[in-house]
Design a protein around this motif. Structure first.
Motif, PDB file in Angstrom:
ATOM      1  N   LEU A  42      14.835  26.533 -36.557  1.00  9.77           N
ATOM      2  CA  LEU A  42      14.314  25.518 -37.542  1.00  9.77           C
ATOM      3  C   LEU A  42      12.561  25.665 -36.842  1.00  9.77           C
ATOM      4  O   LEU A  42      12.042  25.291 -37.763  1.00  9.77           O
ATOM      5  CB  LEU A  42      14.974  24.380 -37.415  1.00  9.77           C
ATOM      6  N   LEU A  43      12.564  25.608 -35.561  1.00 11.60           N
ATOM      7  CA  LEU A  43      11.173  24.844 -34.931  1.00 11.60           C
ATOM      8  C   LEU A  43      10.196  25.610 -35.623  1.00 11.60           C
ATOM      9  O   LEU A  43       9.378  25.149 -35.974  1.00 11.60           O
ATOM     10  CB  LEU A  43      11.461  24.939 -33.454  1.00 11.60           C
ATOM     11  N   ILE A  44      10.268  27.159 -35.392  1.00  6.67           N
ATOM     12  CA  ILE A  44       9.259  27.914 -35.827  1.00  6.67           C
ATOM     13  C   ILE A  44       9.132  28.202 -37.101  1.00  6.67           C
ATOM     14  O   ILE A  44       7.997  28.324 -37.887  1.00  6.67           O
ATOM     15  CB  ILE A  44       9.101  28.993 -34.891  1.00  6.67           C
ATOM     16  N   CYS A  45      10.377  28.420 -37.957  1.00  5.04           N
ATOM     17  CA  CYS A  45      10.373  28.690 -39.212  1.00  5.04           C
ATOM     18  C   CYS A  45       9.791  27.547 -40.113  1.00  5.04           C
ATOM     19  O   CYS A  45       9.102  27.797 -40.993  1.00  5.04           O
ATOM     20  CB  CYS A  45      11.703  29.200 -39.674  1.00  5.04           C
ATOM     21  N   ALA A  46       9.984  26.392 -39.672  1.00  7.31           N
ATOM     22  CA  ALA A  46       9.520  25.218 -40.385  1.00  7.31           C
ATOM     23  C   ALA A  46       8.081  24.990 -40.282  1.00  7.31           C
ATOM     24  O   ALA A  46       7.415  24.790 -41.185  1.00  7.31           O
ATOM     25  CB  ALA A  46      10.442  23.696 -39.878  1.00  7.31           C
ATOM     26  N   ARG A  47       7.558  25.346 -39.054  1.00  6.51           N
ATOM     27  CA  ARG A  47       6.127  25.409 -38.920  1.00  6.51           C
ATOM     28  C   ARG A  47       5.500  26.452 -39.476  1.00  6.51           C
ATOM     29  O   ARG A  47       4.372  26.177 -40.112  1.00  6.51           O
ATOM     30  CB  ARG A  47       5.831  25.486 -37.183  1.00  6.51           C
ATOM     31  N   PHE A  48       6.177  27.506 -39.620  1.00  6.22           N
ATOM     32  CA  PHE A  48       5.348  28.745 -40.351  1.00  6.22           C
ATOM     33  C   PHE A  48       5.133  28.105 -41.856  1.00  6.22           C
ATOM     34  O   PHE A  48       4.371  28.530 -42.631  1.00  6.22           O
ATOM     35  CB  PHE A  48       6.438  29.705 -40.386  1.00  6.22           C
ATOM     36  N   LEU A  49       6.434  27.441 -42.535  1.00  6.26           N
ATOM     37  CA  LEU A  49       6.248  27.183 -43.805  1.00  6.26           C
ATOM     38  C   LEU A  49       5.154  26.313 -44.167  1.00  6.26           C
ATOM     39  O   LEU A  49       4.727  25.947 -45.282  1.00  6.26           O
ATOM     40  CB  LEU A  49       7.665  26.484 -44.268  1.00  6.26           C
ATOM     41  N   VAL A  50       4.631  25.314 -43.305  1.00  6.56           N
ATOM     42  CA  VAL A  50       3.581  24.338 -43.591  1.00  6.56           C
ATOM     43  C   VAL A  50       2.359  25.130 -43.018  1.00  6.56           C
ATOM     44  O   VAL A  50       1.203  24.276 -42.982  1.00  6.56           O
ATOM     45  CB  VAL A  50       4.049  23.220 -42.858  1.00  6.56           C
ATOM     46  N   GLY A  69       6.263  13.145 -31.193  1.00  6.33           N
ATOM     47  CA  GLY A  69       4.976  13.446 -30.556  1.00  6.33           C
ATOM     48  C   GLY A  69       5.266  14.680 -29.612  1.00  6.33           C
ATOM     49  O   GLY A  69       4.187  15.564 -29.913  1.00  6.33           O
ATOM     50  N   VAL A  70       6.043  14.872 -28.905  1.00  3.95           N
ATOM     51  CA  VAL A  70       6.141  16.025 -27.885  1.00  3.95           C
ATOM     52  C   VAL A  70       6.547  17.159 -28.776  1.00  3.95           C
ATOM     53  O   VAL A  70       6.138  18.239 -28.625  1.00  3.95           O
ATOM     54  CB  VAL A  70       7.823  15.684 -27.137  1.00  3.95           C
ATOM     55  N   ALA A  71       7.254  17.139 -29.969  1.00  2.73           N
ATOM     56  CA  ALA A  71       7.710  18.156 -30.764  1.00  2.73           C
ATOM     57  C   ALA A  71       6.536  18.832 -31.336  1.00  2.73           C
ATOM     58  O   ALA A  71       6.134  19.950 -31.476  1.00  2.73           O
ATOM     59  CB  ALA A  71       8.517  17.933 -31.899  1.00  2.73           C
ATOM     60  N   MET A  72       5.504  17.903 -31.913  1.00  2.00           N
ATOM     61  CA  MET A  72       4.215  18.293 -32.429  1.00  2.00           C
ATOM     62  C   MET A  72       3.509  18.997 -31.696  1.00  2.00           C
ATOM     63  O   MET A  72       2.825  19.987 -31.818  1.00  2.00           O
ATOM     64  CB  MET A  72       3.597  17.109 -33.089  1.00  2.00           C
TER      65      MET A  72
END
Length: 238
Positions: free
Chosen positions: A68-76, A26-29
């Motif tokens: 990973l944090l920003i790249c993964a969010r970019f991919l979605v 939840g915090v990560a989101m």
């Protein structure tokens, strides 16, 4: 959707860990959405990335674990058109539970496995996801526990058997926090500036000797570094 793989870890997913991991997800989101709402973004090489997705239907995006944090969010995100159907290979260990739940919260396909040759079962699961469902299987090639910036063979092997290009992605941020973890995990500061870059695609040969695989890994390490330099250079432009 999750493809399971048996964990080698002796650690157990206790109720206490479940509670902590759920809070962490939840915090990560919350962090991700605040960053994507407040930060100013630039992009480099994204048009080429889009063309590759359009041409192949699915690709193999790779980023270092620290990004990973920003790249993964970019991919979605909706910045890729035609739309990308992202998937992630995540460690089958207990430590991979929280990232798996976070990915699933964004509707991402998850395959549990490692990024080394020992993750053959996971690689086969990814191959099926790529070919049957058009999933672009993202990999952190130095994960889950390093060595940092050491490109393991799993992503290249996946590209070989799925006949898809490996595409390095990276980001640079200013200002940013760098955590005291093995990967020097990077978390941008809200209201800061972020540049996301997609680098030169790599098309591995269908068949490679061990020496050729090692050379391909070194080449991908070079391309990963160059992709980060692209992001950093664009970020520093006025």
């Amino acid at each position: 959707m999750t493809t399971p793989a048996q964990s080698r870890s002796s650690r157990k997913l206790t109720w206490g860990r479940v509670f902590v991991y759920r809070i962490a997800v939840g915090v990560a989101m919350l962090i991700l959405e605040v960053l994507f709402f407040t930060c100013r973004f630039r992009y480099v090489g994204i048009d080429r990335f889009r063309k590759l997705v359009d041409e192949h239907g699915a690709v193999i995006p790779v980023c270092w674990h620290q990004h990973l944090l920003i790249c993964a969010r970019f991919l979605v995100s909706k910045h890729i058109s035609p739309p990308l159907k992202p998937g992630f290979m995540i460690s089958p260990s207990v430590d991979g539970e929280a990232p798996t739940w976070l990915a699933q919260a964004y509707g991402v396909h998850v395959v549990r496995g490692s990024s080394t040759y020992s993750g053959m079962r996971a690689v086969r699961g990814i191959k099926q996801a790529i070919e049957k469902e058009g999933i672009s299987a993202a990999v952190t090639p130095d994960g889950p526990k390093g060595p940092r910036f050491k490109f393991k063979a799993g992503a290249i092997y996946t590209a070989q058997i799925a006949r898809r290009p490996v595409i390095p992605i990276a980001f640079a941020a200013r200002p940013a926090w760098v955590l005291k973890t093995w990967d020097k995990f990077v978390i941008p500061v809200p209201f800061g500036r972020i540049c996301i870059a997609a680098g030169e695609p790599f098309y591995p040969q269908r068949d490679m000797s061990d020496e050729q695989m090692e050379e391909a890994q070194r080449e991908m390490e070079r391309r990963m570094l160059e992709t980060y330099r692209m992001a950093k250079a664009e970020l520093e432009r006025k």
